[in-house]
Design a protein around this motif. Structure first.
Motif, short mmCIF file in Angstrom:
data_model
loop_
_atom_site.label_atom_id
_atom_site.label_comp_id
_atom_site.label_asym_id
_atom_site.label_seq_id
_atom_site.Cartn_x
_atom_site.Cartn_y
_atom_site.Cartn_z
N CYS A 45 0.84 -1.19 0.00
CA CYS A 45 -0.19 0.09 0.01
C CYS A 45 0.88 1.41 0.00
O CYS A 45 0.64 2.29 -0.80
CB CYS A 45 -0.88 0.03 1.40
SG CYS A 45 -2.20 -1.41 1.35
N LYS A 46 1.85 1.44 0.81
CA LYS A 46 2.67 2.46 0.95
C LYS A 46 3.39 2.70 -0.39
O LYS A 46 3.59 3.83 -1.09
CB LYS A 46 3.93 2.27 1.87
CG LYS A 46 3.44 2.28 3.56
CD LYS A 46 4.56 1.87 4.28
CE LYS A 46 3.95 1.67 5.70
NZ LYS A 46 5.22 1.22 6.76
N ASN A 47 3.83 1.54 -0.83
CA ASN A 47 4.62 1.65 -2.62
C ASN A 47 3.63 2.26 -3.33
O ASN A 47 4.13 3.13 -4.46
CB ASN A 47 5.18 0.27 -2.58
CG ASN A 47 6.25 -0.13 -1.72
OD1 ASN A 47 6.82 0.49 -0.92
ND2 ASN A 47 6.77 -1.46 -2.04
N VAL A 48 2.43 1.80 -3.55
CA VAL A 48 1.44 2.14 -4.59
C VAL A 48 1.25 3.64 -4.24
O VAL A 48 1.29 4.49 -5.19
CB VAL A 48 0.27 1.36 -4.40
CG1 VAL A 48 -0.87 2.33 -5.35
CG2 VAL A 48 0.47 -0.06 -4.89
N LEU A 49 1.07 4.01 -3.00
CA LEU A 49 0.91 5.63 -2.91
C LEU A 49 2.17 6.33 -3.18
O LEU A 49 2.13 7.50 -3.69
CB LEU A 49 0.60 5.79 -1.31
CG LEU A 49 -0.77 5.18 -1.22
CD1 LEU A 49 -0.91 5.15 0.69
CD2 LEU A 49 -1.81 6.11 -1.62
N ARG A 50 3.31 5.83 -3.05
CA ARG A 50 4.65 6.60 -3.50
C ARG A 50 4.69 6.66 -5.00
O ARG A 50 4.78 7.93 -5.43
CB ARG A 50 5.87 5.80 -3.27
CG ARG A 50 6.08 5.99 -1.56
CD ARG A 50 7.29 5.01 -1.08
NE ARG A 50 8.50 5.44 -1.80
CZ ARG A 50 9.76 4.75 -1.63
NH1 ARG A 50 9.81 3.76 -1.07
NH2 ARG A 50 10.77 5.24 -2.30
N VAL A 51 4.14 5.76 -5.51
CA VAL A 51 4.14 5.62 -7.08
C VAL A 51 3.12 6.72 -7.43
O VAL A 51 3.56 7.73 -8.52
CB VAL A 51 3.77 4.45 -7.76
CG1 VAL A 51 3.64 4.42 -9.27
CG2 VAL A 51 5.06 3.27 -7.54
N LEU A 52 2.00 6.79 -6.92
CA LEU A 52 0.66 7.65 -7.39
C LEU A 52 1.35 9.16 -7.26
O LEU A 52 0.99 10.07 -7.72
CB LEU A 52 -0.26 7.38 -6.66
CG LEU A 52 -1.00 6.05 -6.93
CD1 LEU A 52 -2.37 5.72 -6.19
CD2 LEU A 52 -1.39 5.90 -8.11
N LYS A 53 1.97 9.39 -6.00
CA LYS A 53 2.52 10.75 -5.65
C LYS A 53 3.51 11.14 -6.52
O LYS A 53 3.41 12.38 -7.14
CB LYS A 53 3.00 10.73 -4.32
CG LYS A 53 3.76 12.31 -3.87
CD LYS A 53 4.26 12.19 -2.37
CE LYS A 53 4.80 13.63 -2.27
NZ LYS A 53 5.64 13.40 -0.95
N VAL A 54 4.44 10.50 -7.08
CA VAL A 54 5.34 10.69 -8.20
C VAL A 54 4.68 11.12 -9.45
O VAL A 54 5.19 11.96 -10.21
CB VAL A 54 6.57 9.67 -8.26
CG1 VAL A 54 7.34 9.80 -9.65
CG2 VAL A 54 7.37 9.43 -7.10
N CYS A 55 3.52 10.22 -9.81
CA CYS A 55 3.08 10.30 -11.06
C CYS A 55 1.98 11.39 -10.89
O CYS A 55 0.91 11.59 -11.75
CB CYS A 55 2.52 9.27 -11.40
SG CYS A 55 3.60 7.69 -12.02
#
Length: 316
Positions: A45-55
């Motif tokens: 979940c943390k990793n997906v949120l990190r990707v979404l933030k970057v994008c």
């Protein structure tokens, strides 16, 4: 507009696959569900949120899913993607888990597909636990999908986790068995051996690395896997002097680009659930012994130049 729902265990290649989808203008991700695999479901979940933030796509809902396989058996993914799944790259400004939706992953998957019947392609790049639970809760779920795109399984008994098993299937063989036998929508599978045969150029020089990894984020999370690939054991398997593999991105490319797939093998498939060596192995029925009416499209040849372009666009 191509509508996707994505089910991930967000390692580096899951991140690349999500970024690839964002780079295509006519693709819309309706939601992302998380499942334990490359790392714990909390880390996923943390990793997906990190990707979404970057994008810059934190508006996309993220849902927490299964924390273990259907039978509760855990198969470790090793340390290739780092302990946290994203190369153990520190991110003090990472979004908090309060952004994860209260609704569970399986419930959300079913609801979103019901709201868009016949329009949603499900891209599954992780152990298939969430996907199997969806069909058990709603037996009509598969026929409401436009298609299912899986990264997982193998065709030549070539394992990467067990002797004969690819990780996503070996991590939850019962889930993979349910999905391959109960999903009668169009199913496309990017297997382990296929991804090994479809490498992209591996570039070590700093100038070219900057070109491949234009975003600082991708350079950070990919560093751990890149270093692992140069170890003696993995170099023979993944690099071979020819290139690197972004396994999950092959399944995503099939879902978002109609011209990417050149040739598939249309065969009935299932999963071996017993045996000392073969549990979790995908079985391809070349002799039509299973007498299954529904067959999967196993990716055999794709347009690698088109794939390279999709990967490059994701990193710009």
């Amino acid at each position: 507009m191509k509508k996707l729902f994505v089910d991930v265990d967000c390692g580096v290649d899951d991140a690349q696959a999500i970024m690839m989808a964002f780079a295509v203008p006519d693709v819309q991700i309706l939601g992302i569900s998380c499942v334990q695999g490359n790392t714990s479901v909390e880390n996923v979940c943390k990793n997906v949120l990190r990707v979404l933030k970057v994008c810059k796509h934190l508006e996309i809902p993220v849902f927490r899913g299964a924390t273990k396989a259907l039978l509760g058996q855990t198969v470790g993914a090793g340390d290739f993607h780092g302990k946290d799944g994203l190369g153990d790259a520190p991110d003090p400004d990472a979004p908090g888990l309060e952004l994860v939706q209260k609704e569970g992953a399986v419930s959300a998957m079913i609801r979103i597909v019901n709201e868009n019947p016949g329009e949603v392609s499900l891209v599954a790049t992780a152990p298939l636990t969430n996907v199997a639970l969806a069909v058990k809760l709603d037996p009509l779920f598969p026929q409401k999908l436009k298609g299912l795109y899986i990264m997982g399984g193998n065709t030549d008994s070539r394992g990467n986790t067990t002797i004969c098993g690819e990780y996503n299937f070996a991590a939850d063989p019962e889930a993979a068995y349910i999905v391959l036998n109960e999903f009668h929508c169009p199913v496309y599978i990017a297997t382990w051996e296929f991804t090994c045969r479809s490498k992209l150029p591996w570039v070590r020089s700093s100038s070219h690395t900057d070109y491949y990894m234009m975003m600082r984020f991708m350079k950070q999370i990919f560093k751990h896997s890149m270093e692992s690939c140069y170890s003696e054991r993995i170099e023979k398997e993944l690099v071979d002097g020819q290139g690197f593999i972004s396994c999950d991105s092959y399944a995503m490319a099939a879902a978002i680009d109609d011209k990417y797939v050149i040739e598939t093998e249309h065969k009935a498939v299932t999963v071996e659930l017993a045996g000392n060596c073969c549990r979790g192995m995908m079985v391809v029925d070349h002799l039509d012994i299973l007498k299954k009416t529904h067959k999967a499209h196993i990716l055999k040849e794709v347009d690698l130049e088109r794939f390279k372009e999709l990967m490059m666009n994701a990193l710009k």
